[in-house]
Design a protein around this motif. Sequence first.
Motif, PDB file in Angstrom:
ATOM      1  N   ARG A  49       8.193   2.274  -1.111  1.00 24.30           N
ATOM      2  CA  ARG A  49       7.083   3.077  -1.647  1.00 24.30           C
ATOM      3  C   ARG A  49       5.874   2.192  -1.950  1.00 24.30           C
ATOM      4  O   ARG A  49       4.720   2.591  -1.735  1.00 24.30           O
ATOM      5  CB  ARG A  49       7.531   3.818  -2.907  1.00 24.30           C
ATOM      6  N   ILE A  52       4.174   1.193   1.351  1.00 22.79           N
ATOM      7  CA  ILE A  52       3.433   2.336   1.913  1.00 22.79           C
ATOM      8  C   ILE A  52       2.159   2.581   1.118  1.00 22.79           C
ATOM      9  O   ILE A  52       1.094   2.862   1.685  1.00 22.79           O
ATOM     10  CB  ILE A  52       4.323   3.590   1.928  1.00 22.79           C
ATOM     11  N   GLU A  57       1.721   4.113   5.736  1.00 26.73           N
ATOM     12  CA  GLU A  57       3.022   4.391   6.348  1.00 26.73           C
ATOM     13  C   GLU A  57       2.875   4.370   7.862  1.00 26.73           C
ATOM     14  O   GLU A  57       2.421   5.322   8.492  1.00 26.73           O
ATOM     15  CB  GLU A  57       3.551   5.751   5.878  1.00 26.73           C
ATOM     16  N   TRP A  58       3.259   3.251   8.467  1.00 23.57           N
ATOM     17  CA  TRP A  58       3.262   3.106   9.921  1.00 23.57           C
ATOM     18  C   TRP A  58       4.223   1.984  10.291  1.00 23.57           C
ATOM     19  O   TRP A  58       4.563   1.147   9.460  1.00 23.57           O
ATOM     20  CB  TRP A  58       1.856   2.813  10.453  1.00 23.57           C
ATOM     21  N   HIS A  59       4.664   1.992  11.548  1.00 23.16           N
ATOM     22  CA  HIS A  59       5.654   1.016  11.983  1.00 23.16           C
ATOM     23  C   HIS A  59       5.148   0.124  13.110  1.00 23.16           C
ATOM     24  O   HIS A  59       5.449  -1.060  13.136  1.00 23.16           O
ATOM     25  CB  HIS A  59       6.928   1.732  12.434  1.00 23.16           C
ATOM     26  N   HIS A 115      -2.037   8.824   5.442  1.00 22.93           N
ATOM     27  CA  HIS A 115      -1.027   7.800   5.716  1.00 22.93           C
ATOM     28  C   HIS A 115      -1.488   6.413   5.294  1.00 22.93           C
ATOM     29  O   HIS A 115      -0.739   5.451   5.449  1.00 22.93           O
ATOM     30  CB  HIS A 115      -0.675   7.793   7.205  1.00 22.93           C
ATOM     31  N   VAL A 235       4.160   6.146  13.512  1.00 25.77           N
ATOM     32  CA  VAL A 235       5.320   6.337  12.649  1.00 25.77           C
ATOM     33  C   VAL A 235       6.479   6.682  13.576  1.00 25.77           C
ATOM     34  O   VAL A 235       6.470   7.723  14.244  1.00 25.77           O
ATOM     35  CB  VAL A 235       5.089   7.473  11.624  1.00 25.77           C
ATOM     36  N   LEU A 265       7.331  -3.605   6.133  1.00 24.62           N
ATOM     37  CA  LEU A 265       7.983  -2.307   5.954  1.00 24.62           C
ATOM     38  C   LEU A 265       9.232  -2.190   6.815  1.00 24.62           C
ATOM     39  O   LEU A 265      10.275  -1.705   6.364  1.00 24.62           O
ATOM     40  CB  LEU A 265       7.002  -1.177   6.278  1.00 24.62           C
TER      41      LEU A 265
END
Length: 861
Positions: A49, A52, A57-59, A115, A235, A265
Amino acid sequence: MNIVNKVTVRHLKENKRRSLVTIIGAIISVAMITAVATLGVSFLDLLIRADIEKNGEWHVEYQDATAQQLEAVGQDENTEQLIVTSDGFAAFDDAMTESKRYLYFRNFEAQGMGHFPLALTEGRLPENANEVVISETLNNSSEEKYQVGDTLTAEIGERMHSLENRKLTEYDAIQFGEGDIINEEIANAEEQTFDIVGIIERPGWEVSWLPVVSVVGMTDTAAASADDTFDGYVVASKVNNDLFDDAKALAKAQGIPSVDFNSDLLRLYGATQNDNLRTTMFSFVGIIMGIVVIGSVALIYNAFAISVSERARHLGMLASVGATKRQKRNSVFFEGAIIGAISIPLGILAGLGGIWLTFLFINNFLQDALNVGVQLEVVATPMMLAVAIGVSALTILISTYLPAQKASKISAIDAIRQTQDIKLTGKAVKTSKWVRKLFGLEAEIGLKNLKRNRKRYLATVFSLVISIVLFLSVTYFTNNLKTSLEMTQSDLQYDIQLHGGDLDEESLTQYASLPDVTEAGFIRQAVGEAHITQDRLPDVLMEQIERGEAMLIEDRYLYNVSVHAMDNENFEQYAEQVGVDPASFGQETPRAIVIDEVVYQNGMSGTIDETKTINAEAGETIELLGSSINEMGEEIEPETLANVEIAALTDEAPVGVTTSYPGNLDLIVPMDALDELGFIAEDTYPVISLATSDPMKTEAEILEINEAGINVSNVFQRRQQQEQLVLLMQVFTYGFITLISLISIANIFNTISTSIQLRKREFAMLRSVGMTPKGFNKMIRYESLFYGVKALAYGLPISFAAMFAMHYAVNQTFSYGFGVPWGSVAFVIVVIFLIVGAAMLYSIAKIKNDNIIESLKQENA
């Protein structure tokens, strides 16, 4: 319920104290298992959390892709969501300081705003391409103040390195050339005007010491031309180690120039390209769970083993009336089931409650420690609870298995005669003649008693050994965690650093006099070279030479040398700190303090290593050379500047000095030594480092001074985060050590006190044949000594082996020497004897007034 199980239940009720101690021990064990599992899941949830919140929030990030290429990315089966962004730079003409040179425009498509961390303090988010929000740092750094409703006009283009013709990002520092010339330019700029509709907190990508302030707007791929490029943040629907190869393959197939990953992450989800790190993480988790399970099995096993000894006559009676081996074995398993049915639910509640209380305590400073706006929450997933219940049940099953097997083999005759625990043979109870000569008759009787009750003696020694191994293993484990954490943190001993421009010692006086500055230091940095002979090279460089990654020139290795000349006052303090007389500097022969031990990240293995930079002794000399590259970039024969004597070797860097890596040397000298070394002021780079009680206020005061060419780096938040992380780690680790210690102490007290209770008849017999209270106490003291010595003889070697195994696991990522925590070893030696003695005395005190006749008649306590 059959008759055997009824007898088992009655036995538990009749022995309430032992049953209660066993249940409490099982509850502690289950609580520990639950706490470790909950702590791991909850802390991982927090880090996810927090990451992010800070970075979005991304990969996967596909960089410099066209709209058509991103459309293909969006259709990939592992793309759950695609967030498209674009960016650009503009000159920050209204900046109050040269350390902030650019407006960094970052634009998102509408769905991407949620995001990424955009926290509004005023106004609203953009709704079209003509609107922007500005970071609060823009107004803090600008001579002109902007408000919601104002317009912002800027010429936006690409930030380029003017000599190397390469793009620079928001994470690149200012590119300085010769004479403080800045080798940067804005290319392909277009003028645009925007309406300011909001102000946001400083976003996570905007690092305080880098030269950018942020402006956030909107982008639209539908209106883009064929040449326009964007960044695509994905994501992923499935996060695993295959993600890395799949993303690279997709980028190659679509012709996308480069791909990057949200490594921090992804690592939290268990996906990492660094196999060594993954090995270390899994090894640590395995070690923690192994330690907890071993301690739990030891505690519960001893309780059940003693229970079987107590119930021997009952089991024998059952055997005499037809009870089978299976029924006797199942009676012990049934007892374990009763203990588990009570202890597992209570233990899980206790573990969750303990973690909840712990989180209440540490959440007070957690936000500062991790520099995040989230708090630890107790996360109890069904899988985690199933694991806790399963491991707890397995622990109780393992603990009851051997006692159950033993119970099944008890015959009626042996049980009635009670000979199963005591084997009286001459060899079994034989003691050395030196025991009586050195320690007396009481010591010999005490040793014979232990040998005569061999199984109980071994059970007690086993408990002590497990306690020693648990304590030393966990202590070493936590020390390793702390050391590993410290190795990942840069050695920041200052809050604000000023560099560039015309800084001098008069500037130091000016900045040191600011109201909140507590420490200030001035350093002039110069560079040179040195040819170091092969016999003085550290192992890490020799390995590089053997692999062909580096080479020798005439049996010498070319070192880069950084000379750090400190102002005289601070140098005197530093010299005394490392044990050198400051007055010995400034003589005919130049002298320097050499930093000979550094921590760096190994590019080959990915490990964080600790290594020597040079194998040398104080008193030896280093030939300091000038640069072998001239201003035109051509190789020249370097001139000899000076032969520098090594005054001292140390691993302690002074304030303002950041150590480098193997193949580089850091020399610390007083300011007056620069002339002796052949450097002039134009050859040096000035730096002032400040420690302050209010870094943000001090930074504002420095910006008001507005000295030309001065760049300001405020690293306070980074330094504070590092210090708080170490503190947070200490809270967790020492709390863990405390819980393990409680399990160990409970284990020892339970085993010894129950063993003493079972020996009532034995003690009554000794008193009946004339042993005095003084002799009796002496015998008990010697028994305690024998317990402790035997436990240490087994426990310390096993602990050292466990420590070495943990060191091997850690060295997959963090490379440093193995060291035994001798302080903890000495502590555990003293504490073992104290605990054993206290447990023995406590137990004896409870039975010393018992009637001899009644004790002789009593079969079991």
